[in-house]
Design a protein around this motif. Structure first.
Motif, PDB file in Angstrom:
ATOM      1  N   ILE A  99       8.023  10.096   4.988  1.00 35.88           N
ATOM      2  CA  ILE A  99       8.122   9.703   6.399  1.00 35.88           C
ATOM      3  C   ILE A  99       6.740   9.621   7.030  1.00 35.88           C
ATOM      4  CG2 ILE A  99       8.992  10.357   8.682  1.00 35.88           C
ATOM      5  CD1 ILE A  99      11.275  11.824   7.280  1.00 35.88           C
ATOM      6  N   LEU A 100       5.930  10.654   6.817  1.00 35.51           N
ATOM      7  CA  LEU A 100       4.589  10.685   7.424  1.00 35.51           C
ATOM      8  C   LEU A 100       3.716   9.547   6.903  1.00 35.51           C
ATOM      9  CD1 LEU A 100       3.865  14.530   7.462  1.00 35.51           C
ATOM     10  CD2 LEU A 100       4.649  13.076   9.340  1.00 35.51           C
ATOM     11  N   SER A 101       3.893   9.181   5.645  1.00 33.15           N
ATOM     12  CA  SER A 101       3.120   8.068   5.088  1.00 33.15           C
ATOM     13  C   SER A 101       3.448   6.764   5.816  1.00 33.15           C
ATOM     14  CB  SER A 101       3.409   7.920   3.594  1.00 33.15           C
ATOM     15  OG  SER A 101       3.030   9.086   2.891  1.00 33.15           O
ATOM     16  N   ILE A 147       0.841  -1.201   0.000  1.00 33.86           N
ATOM     17  CA  ILE A 147       0.000   0.000   0.000  1.00 33.86           C
ATOM     18  C   ILE A 147       0.871   1.244   0.000  1.00 33.86           C
ATOM     19  CG2 ILE A 147      -1.751   1.286   1.287  1.00 33.86           C
ATOM     20  CD1 ILE A 147      -2.750  -1.355   2.401  1.00 33.86           C
ATOM     21  N   PHE A 148       1.890   1.243   0.857  1.00 30.21           N
ATOM     22  CA  PHE A 148       2.785   2.395   0.944  1.00 30.21           C
ATOM     23  C   PHE A 148       3.499   2.645  -0.379  1.00 30.21           C
ATOM     24  CE2 PHE A 148       7.220   3.631   1.360  1.00 30.21           C
ATOM     25  CZ  PHE A 148       7.101   4.893   1.917  1.00 30.21           C
ATOM     26  N   CYS A 149       4.062   1.584  -0.985  1.00 29.14           N
ATOM     27  CA  CYS A 149       4.807   1.737  -2.227  1.00 29.14           C
ATOM     28  C   CYS A 149       3.936   2.326  -3.337  1.00 29.14           C
ATOM     29  CB  CYS A 149       5.386   0.395  -2.669  1.00 29.14           C
ATOM     30  SG  CYS A 149       6.683  -0.240  -1.591  1.00 29.14           S
ATOM     31  N   LEU A 150       2.717   1.830  -3.456  1.00 26.99           N
ATOM     32  CA  LEU A 150       1.814   2.337  -4.495  1.00 26.99           C
ATOM     33  C   LEU A 150       1.421   3.782  -4.229  1.00 26.99           C
ATOM     34  CD1 LEU A 150      -0.489  -0.779  -4.994  1.00 26.99           C
ATOM     35  CD2 LEU A 150       1.250   0.087  -6.577  1.00 26.99           C
ATOM     36  N   VAL A 207      12.600   2.551  10.113  1.00 24.44           N
ATOM     37  CA  VAL A 207      12.870   3.236   8.847  1.00 24.44           C
ATOM     38  C   VAL A 207      12.493   4.713   8.936  1.00 24.44           C
ATOM     39  CG1 VAL A 207      12.130   3.405   6.457  1.00 24.44           C
ATOM     40  CG2 VAL A 207      12.685   1.186   7.408  1.00 24.44           C
ATOM     41  N   ALA A 208      11.340   5.015   9.512  1.00 26.38           N
ATOM     42  CA  ALA A 208      10.876   6.406   9.593  1.00 26.38           C
ATOM     43  C   ALA A 208      11.835   7.261  10.412  1.00 26.38           C
ATOM     44  CB  ALA A 208       9.470   6.453  10.198  1.00 26.38           C
ATOM     45  N   ILE A 209      12.310   6.744  11.529  1.00 23.42           N
ATOM     46  CA  ILE A 209      13.220   7.517  12.374  1.00 23.42           C
ATOM     47  C   ILE A 209      14.553   7.713  11.669  1.00 23.42           C
ATOM     48  CG2 ILE A 209      14.385   7.624  14.605  1.00 23.42           C
ATOM     49  CD1 ILE A 209      11.298   7.982  14.644  1.00 23.42           C
ATOM     50  N   LEU A 210      15.041   6.693  10.963  1.00 23.48           N
ATOM     51  CA  LEU A 210      16.267   6.864  10.178  1.00 23.48           C
ATOM     52  C   LEU A 210      16.110   7.969   9.140  1.00 23.48           C
ATOM     53  CD1 LEU A 210      17.744   3.314   9.361  1.00 23.48           C
ATOM     54  CD2 LEU A 210      18.778   5.128  10.745  1.00 23.48           C
ATOM     55  N   MET A 211      14.936   8.057   8.527  1.00 16.96           N
ATOM     56  CA  MET A 211      14.703   9.091   7.517  1.00 16.96           C
ATOM     57  C   MET A 211      14.637  10.491   8.133  1.00 16.96           C
ATOM     58  SD  MET A 211      12.034   7.438   4.777  1.00 16.96           S
ATOM     59  CE  MET A 211      12.150   8.893   3.729  1.00 16.96           C
ATOM     60  N   PHE A 212      14.272  10.587   9.399  1.00 15.41           N
ATOM     61  CA  PHE A 212      14.272  11.890  10.066  1.00 15.41           C
ATOM     62  C   PHE A 212      15.692  12.431  10.255  1.00 15.41           C
ATOM     63  CE2 PHE A 212       9.875  11.398  11.922  1.00 15.41           C
ATOM     64  CZ  PHE A 212       9.405  12.642  11.529  1.00 15.41           C
ATOM     65  N   ILE A 213      16.664  11.546  10.455  1.00 12.34           N
ATOM     66  CA  ILE A 213      17.999  11.971  10.875  1.00 12.34           C
ATOM     67  C   ILE A 213      18.660  12.942   9.885  1.00 12.34           C
ATOM     68  CG2 ILE A 213      20.325  11.175  11.480  1.00 12.34           C
ATOM     69  CD1 ILE A 213      19.055   8.651  12.643  1.00 12.34           C
ATOM     70  N   PRO A 214      18.604  12.722   8.551  1.00  9.64           N
ATOM     71  CA  PRO A 214      19.233  13.698   7.655  1.00  9.64           C
ATOM     72  C   PRO A 214      18.621  15.101   7.750  1.00  9.64           C
ATOM     73  CG  PRO A 214      18.723  11.670   6.485  1.00  9.64           C
ATOM     74  CD  PRO A 214      18.047  11.582   7.808  1.00  9.64           C
ATOM     75  N   ASN A 224      14.353  24.957   8.379  1.00  9.21           N
ATOM     76  CA  ASN A 224      15.289  24.666   7.294  1.00  9.21           C
ATOM     77  C   ASN A 224      14.869  23.455   6.468  1.00  9.21           C
ATOM     78  OD1 ASN A 224      17.087  26.775   7.938  1.00  9.21           O
ATOM     79  ND2 ASN A 224      18.085  25.524   9.500  1.00  9.21           N
ATOM     80  N   ASN A 225      13.665  22.943   6.720  1.00  8.09           N
ATOM     81  CA  ASN A 225      13.224  21.733   6.040  1.00  8.09           C
ATOM     82  C   ASN A 225      11.989  21.941   5.178  1.00  8.09           C
ATOM     83  OD1 ASN A 225      15.018  19.449   6.732  1.00  8.09           O
ATOM     84  ND2 ASN A 225      14.483  19.977   8.840  1.00  8.09           N
ATOM     85  N   TYR A 226      11.607  23.188   4.952  1.00  9.01           N
ATOM     86  CA  TYR A 226      10.409  23.406   4.140  1.00  9.01           C
ATOM     87  C   TYR A 226      10.638  22.988   2.689  1.00  9.01           C
ATOM     88  CZ  TYR A 226      12.609  27.609   2.197  1.00  9.01           C
ATOM     89  OH  TYR A 226      13.458  28.477   1.561  1.00  9.01           O
ATOM     90  N   LYS A 227      11.902  22.890   2.271  1.00  9.06           N
ATOM     91  CA  LYS A 227      12.205  22.447   0.910  1.00  9.06           C
ATOM     92  C   LYS A 227      12.205  20.925   0.776  1.00  9.06           C
ATOM     93  CE  LYS A 227      15.209  26.458   0.271  1.00  9.06           C
ATOM     94  NZ  LYS A 227      16.609  26.902   0.115  1.00  9.06           N
ATOM     95  N   ASN A 228      12.087  20.243   1.898  1.00 10.90           N
ATOM     96  CA  ASN A 228      12.183  18.783   1.893  1.00 10.90           C
ATOM     97  C   ASN A 228      10.810  18.125   2.018  1.00 10.90           C
ATOM     98  OD1 ASN A 228      15.035  18.970   1.834  1.00 10.90           O
ATOM     99  ND2 ASN A 228      15.086  19.243   4.047  1.00 10.90           N
ATOM    100  N   LEU A 229       9.812  18.732   1.398  1.00 14.77           N
ATOM    101  CA  LEU A 229       8.435  18.318   1.620  1.00 14.77           C
ATOM    102  C   LEU A 229       8.176  16.874   1.191  1.00 14.77           C
ATOM    103  CD1 LEU A 229       5.660  19.095   2.612  1.00 14.77           C
ATOM    104  CD2 LEU A 229       5.164  20.060   0.367  1.00 14.77           C
ATOM    105  N   PHE A 230       8.686  16.474   0.019  1.00 13.62           N
ATOM    106  CA  PHE A 230       8.397  15.109  -0.441  1.00 13.62           C
ATOM    107  C   PHE A 230       9.041  14.076   0.479  1.00 13.62           C
ATOM    108  CE2 PHE A 230       9.228  11.356  -3.169  1.00 13.62           C
ATOM    109  CZ  PHE A 230       7.912  11.018  -3.408  1.00 13.62           C
ATOM    110  N   TRP A 231      10.241  14.354   0.963  1.00 13.16           N
ATOM    111  CA  TRP A 231      10.908  13.457   1.916  1.00 13.16           C
ATOM    112  C   TRP A 231      10.066  13.323   3.184  1.00 13.16           C
ATOM    113  CZ3 TRP A 231      15.269  10.525   1.146  1.00 13.16           C
ATOM    114  CH2 TRP A 231      15.896   9.979   2.263  1.00 13.16           C
ATOM    115  N   ILE A 232       9.538  14.464   3.660  1.00 14.84           N
ATOM    116  CA  ILE A 232       8.722  14.460   4.874  1.00 14.84           C
ATOM    117  C   ILE A 232       7.400  13.737   4.621  1.00 14.84           C
ATOM    118  CG2 ILE A 232       7.487  15.942   6.513  1.00 14.84           C
ATOM    119  CD1 ILE A 232       9.740  18.003   6.124  1.00 14.84           C
ATOM    120  N   VAL A 233       6.810  13.937   3.445  1.00 19.60           N
ATOM    121  CA  VAL A 233       5.569  13.229   3.093  1.00 19.60           C
ATOM    122  C   VAL A 233       5.796  11.714   3.132  1.00 19.60           C
ATOM    123  CG1 VAL A 233       4.016  12.704   1.165  1.00 19.60           C
ATOM    124  CG2 VAL A 233       4.511  15.079   1.752  1.00 19.60           C
TER     125      VAL A 233
END
Length: 420
Positions: free
Chosen positions: A353-355, A210-213, A376-383, A342-351
């Protein structure tokens, strides 16, 4: 002592072969790092020596003092690994874990300690691939400082350490998911990383279909040069299409309908398996989507902060390793909020994570399961914790224009390469 350590004799030859494997792994990681990381060989050498030394000491200490938790499914995974059990009904274990683990068990010469070292290296490679996906997302507009801090924070992530040194499939999943991320962050709509990553992710964790699609559908909408207003219209149209499409996939492949009643039945039936364990989530009554949305804030909080008692009345001090992990997660989330400007440009990355968080929360019904599934989600927060104003968004500066920008610009990134 854990059952898979019972026949282990920690003598000179065992320690010697562990060191031989670690030396091989060091050169392997250095080779991979030159392909995936920004050039920083001196730091990377010290980093990998430190990480591999930590694994070496922790494994020997666990054999002697048995301080790494023994998870409920460990015996099943061990039986699959050594071939005592050939198949189980779950494709995630029979095909996913079964095939890959036996390959690495063979390369470990049938030695469980060497296999655990392999497991830890697979986890490290998955982390390096995840950073590579972030580099692609940011078009290399990132600093050496951010890379170093990412590596350090991922190395001291408690769950990352714990699952590196156990027989579960988390290391394989982080590797598969990072390949998927590389594919989804690339500009091309279809690429080998996307196909391979999606296949592996679904093999190791079926519910992620579901997530991948969903993430791919979002990419298709924004991976073009149409104007922002048309993308907004497309988003509105995409919601019902995604709902019916994902519902079809969920029913066909997971036997779960995406409706309040179906989700209610799924959660309540699954919690019955762990009834009286003291770790099952409360019984839910979801008749409408409003009921689901009202429950979501606490579900997400419990998912992110397990085993702290939010929905489940549990003495978290009985799970010290998980409790340490929960406080680590709190630190990561606080640092992210402090740096959110400083992360408003990283919207798709954040989307993305939230998904993960939203979908995982609704399927979580066992308290400590959240510790594994949020990895996985917490690892994605680190950058995102150390992004600064000099870092550009993906292919441009506009926060909502995820994949393309009509403007041409010339800049010099932190690696010294020029982009047009």
């Amino acid at each position: 002592m854990k059952p898979y350590y019972e026949n282990i004799n920690l003598d000179f030859f065992q320690v010697f072969f562990m060191i031989v494997y670690l030396v091989i792994f060091f050169f392997l990681l250095m080779f991979i790092a030159r392909k995936l990381l920004l050039k920083d060989d001196k730091f990377n050498r010290y980093y990998f020596i430190g990480v591999l030394s930590m694994y070496f000491v922790l494994i020997i200490g666990d054999i002697k003092f048995d301080y790494i938790p023994l998870f409920p499914d460990t015996q099943l995974y061990y039986d699959l690994l050594i071939g005592k059990i050939k198949t189980v009904p779950s494709i995630e274990l029979t095909i996913g874990f079964g095939l890959f683990s036996r390959l690495f068990y063979f390369l470990s010469c049938g030695n469980i300690i060497n296999y655990i070292l392999f497991n830890s290296i697979i986890n490290q490679i998955g982390i390096l691939l995840l950073w590579k996906s972030f580099r692609i997302y940011k078009k290399d507009e990132i600093s050496i400082k951010n890379q170093r801090l990412f590596l350090i924070f991922s190395a001291i992530y408690p769950v990352s350490i714990i699952y590196s040194l156990t027989l579960l499939r988390e290391s394989y999943f982080i590797l598969a998911f990072s390949i998927f991320l590389i594919g989804i962050m690339k500009k091309s709509k279809i690429n080998i990383f996307l196909v391979l990553g999606t296949t592996l992710v679904i093999i190791f964790r079926t519910k992620y279909v579901i997530f991948c699609l969903m993430i791919y559908a979002i990419k298709l909408l924004y991976c073009n040069t149409i104007k922002l207003k048309y993308k907004a219209i497309g988003t509105i149209l995409l919601i019902p299409i995604m709902y019916f499409g994902l519902n079809y996939v969920a029913v066909r492949y997971l036997n779960i309908g995406i409706s309040p009643a179906e989700l209610d039945d799924f959660r309540n039936s699954q919690r019955e398996i762990y009834l009286n364990s003291g770790m099952e989530y409360p019984y839910v009554v979801w008749n409408t989507w409003l009921d689901v949305f009202k429950a979501y804030p606490l579900l997400i909080a419990q998912f992110l902060l397990s085993p702290l008692p939010i929905l489940v009345d549990y003495d978290f001090l009985n799970s010290l390793a998980y409790t340490i992990d929960a406080f680590y997660v709190i630190i990561v989330l606080v640092l992210f909020l402090f740096n959110i400007r400083n992360n408003y440009k990283n919207l798709f990355w954040i989307v993305t994570i939230l998904s993960i968080i939203v979908l995982s929360s609704i399927f979580e019904y066992f308290l400590t399961g959240g510790v594994r599934h949020r990895y996985v989600a917490i690892l994605m927060f680190i950058p995102l914790l150390f992004s600064d104003k000099k870092e550009k968004g993906l292919y441009g500066n506009r926060s909502f224009n995820f994949f393309t920008s009509k403007r041409k610009y010339k800049t010099i990134n932190f690696t010294g390469k020029k982009y047009k």
